[in-house]
Design a protein around this motif. Sequence first.
Motif, PDB file in Angstrom:
ATOM      1  N   HIS A   1       0.829  -1.206   0.000  1.00  0.00           N
ATOM      2  CA  HIS A   1       0.000   0.000   0.000  1.00  0.00           C
ATOM      3  C   HIS A   1       0.868   1.263   0.000  1.00  0.00           C
ATOM      4  O   HIS A   1       0.553   2.241  -0.685  1.00  0.00           O
ATOM      5  N   VAL A   2       1.965   1.257   0.767  1.00  0.00           N
ATOM      6  CA  VAL A   2       2.846   2.438   0.815  1.00  0.00           C
ATOM      7  C   VAL A   2       3.878   2.414  -0.306  1.00  0.00           C
ATOM      8  O   VAL A   2       4.721   3.302  -0.404  1.00  0.00           O
TER       9      VAL A   2
ATOM     10  N   LEU B   1       0.291   2.973  10.026  1.00  0.00           N
ATOM     11  CA  LEU B   1      -0.919   2.478   9.392  1.00  0.00           C
ATOM     12  C   LEU B   1      -1.292   1.093   9.897  1.00  0.00           C
ATOM     13  O   LEU B   1      -2.467   0.719   9.922  1.00  0.00           O
TER      14      LEU B   1
ATOM     15  N   ARG C   1      -3.915   1.158  12.386  1.00  0.00           N
ATOM     16  CA  ARG C   1      -5.209   1.664  11.937  1.00  0.00           C
ATOM     17  C   ARG C   1      -5.623   2.943  12.679  1.00  0.00           C
ATOM     18  O   ARG C   1      -6.672   2.983  13.346  1.00  0.00           O
TER      19      ARG C   1
ATOM     20  N   LEU D   1      -3.489  11.213  11.580  1.00  0.00           N
ATOM     21  CA  LEU D   1      -2.068  11.096  11.245  1.00  0.00           C
ATOM     22  C   LEU D   1      -1.418  12.468  11.342  1.00  0.00           C
ATOM     23  O   LEU D   1      -1.820  13.417  10.666  1.00  0.00           O
TER      24      LEU D   1
ATOM     25  N   LEU E   1       0.794   9.493  -1.430  1.00  0.00           N
ATOM     26  CA  LEU E   1       0.364   8.575  -0.379  1.00  0.00           C
ATOM     27  C   LEU E   1      -0.415   9.311   0.703  1.00  0.00           C
ATOM     28  O   LEU E   1      -1.454   8.831   1.173  1.00  0.00           O
TER      29      LEU E   1
ATOM     30  N   GLU F   1      -3.801  10.074  -0.577  1.00  0.00           N
ATOM     31  CA  GLU F   1      -4.569   8.832  -0.660  1.00  0.00           C
ATOM     32  C   GLU F   1      -5.108   8.433   0.712  1.00  0.00           C
ATOM     33  O   GLU F   1      -6.253   8.008   0.858  1.00  0.00           O
ATOM     34  N   LEU F   2      -4.289   8.601   1.752  1.00  0.00           N
ATOM     35  CA  LEU F   2      -4.715   8.258   3.111  1.00  0.00           C
ATOM     36  C   LEU F   2      -5.850   9.175   3.562  1.00  0.00           C
ATOM     37  O   LEU F   2      -6.789   8.733   4.230  1.00  0.00           O
TER      38      LEU F   2
ATOM     39  N   GLU G   1      -9.018   8.069   2.151  1.00  0.00           N
ATOM     40  CA  GLU G   1      -9.532   6.873   2.819  1.00  0.00           C
ATOM     41  C   GLU G   1     -10.209   7.212   4.138  1.00  0.00           C
ATOM     42  O   GLU G   1     -10.702   6.323   4.830  1.00  0.00           O
TER      43      GLU G   1
ATOM     44  N   LEU H   1      -8.809   9.315   6.749  1.00  0.00           N
ATOM     45  CA  LEU H   1      -7.992   9.762   7.863  1.00  0.00           C
ATOM     46  C   LEU H   1      -7.976  11.289   7.931  1.00  0.00           C
ATOM     47  O   LEU H   1      -8.096  11.964   6.904  1.00  0.00           O
TER      48      LEU H   1
ATOM     49  N   VAL I   1      -5.567  14.393   8.606  1.00  0.00           N
ATOM     50  CA  VAL I   1      -4.117  14.565   8.488  1.00  0.00           C
ATOM     51  C   VAL I   1      -3.715  15.973   8.911  1.00  0.00           C
ATOM     52  O   VAL I   1      -4.295  16.965   8.441  1.00  0.00           O
TER      53      VAL I   1
END
Length: 498
Positions: free
Chosen positions: A375-376, A404, A407, A411, A431, A434-435, A438, A440, A442
């Motif tokens: 994934h990373v 990650l 979970r 972040l 990345l 993308e997180l 999903e 998160l 940040v």
Amino acid sequence: MLRMRDMTKSFLGTPVLQGVSLDLRPGEVHAIVGENGAGKSTLMKLLAGEYQPDGGRIEIDGVPRSFGHPAQAQAAGIGVIHQELSLLPDRTVAQNVHLGREPTRRGLVDRAAMERRTADLLDELDATGISPRTLVRDLTVARQQTVEVAKALASDVRILAMDEPTAALAEHEVVVVRDLVRRLAARGLGILYISHRLREVFDLSQRITVLKDGRRVTTLDTSATDADEVVRAMVGRELSAYYPPRAAPDEVGGAVLTVSGGGNDRLSDISLALRAGEIVGIAGLQGSGRSALARALFGAAPFTRGTMTVGGGSVRPRRPWQAIRGGIALVPEDRKADGLALRQSVRDNALLVVRALPARERPTLTRALTELLEHVRLVSRGVEQEVRYLSGGNQQKVVIAKWLAARPRVLLFDEPTRGVDVGAKAAIHGLVRELAREGLAVLLISSELPELIGMSDRVLVMADGRVVGELPAGPSEEDIMRLATADRRPSDRAAGAA
């Protein structure tokens, strides 16, 4: 003054340099750029006599030279300052500057003469505030770089190679090194300058040589090119591709983390909200409280007053493990010191946080390790490879994977791309976005204003331990610096955006 022609070098049959040529003129700063693994450091080590070339030649003032040992390169007037400094921390500045060539008197080291000569060198470099008697460990990294330069000058160098001299420096320390490089060039030294910071490269250099996969792609006059052309030569894509599209309004959810009136001995009256799917940038000068904010949210230097919620529940972590169990992760500013166990494997590093979680949660998270590393987009020889042998960008991906695996819902990124090449920066930017997509929340702290502007959905600006303003997506550097330096008058552009 220097010509390197058709330099080649292989390790265990793998070519690292393939026919690389460049030259250097007196008083010139010649920048060498390229992604990690392009061959930049290997080229410098050939020049320094640390490695011997498989082919090619080196000429100094038109005379062919070969160096079987670093001492021979030093005798020819070549000095190299590596990214990892080679100073002895428990020796004084004077002892480091004259290491191996200490002046003697009647068979004993003449300390007084050594300190006088060191003081003279520091004066030449305009290095006020550094005493020859100070222990190196008591100096900032920027001042240690100055000591490295003084050490090189003590050997009468004419050619100085500097490998990522500002990679570990804060923004205000970068200015010190930049001014130092200009003074050295003005004295007639030829300087080969390796850096991932393109702004720095354009500010200092007269020419730029681009390396890719061990080959020289091109050499450009700095005044006749721009960052886009350099980036295309390095990685084959436009500079604009560095920053993925920002979140659309319907991609941002509700508040995941909130702080109201938070404070401690470094921070005052912190109030903010981080929403799911959103990247919030934190800007400010060094010492403004950016990293202190991340540490407070993570429970490493906790808030002592105010309220904080995560996922709607009241929490104020007083230890990092409490933050971790509350779903908060911190990618620290110094990944080598605070984020990784360098002599352990990729697997062990990626599972460090998982092993701190309740036992019932560990088996599921451990089984997901391979999928997580994919994934990373980690590039390594396998999960058993020691992390210290990875590039800076891939080390950072391991740190991200480590968090990650637990979970998290929040972040916190503190200088996420410091010391990584431009290609790895683009991968990390992608990345991070993308997180966020999903779900998160940040928080992104960065000293690089283009990164903050390109990545953030909004920017909070800090000064003196407080949040002093908020700017919408895409602010100008001027808008950010006006708030960061306490000149709070909004520009026409900021007012229009608001």
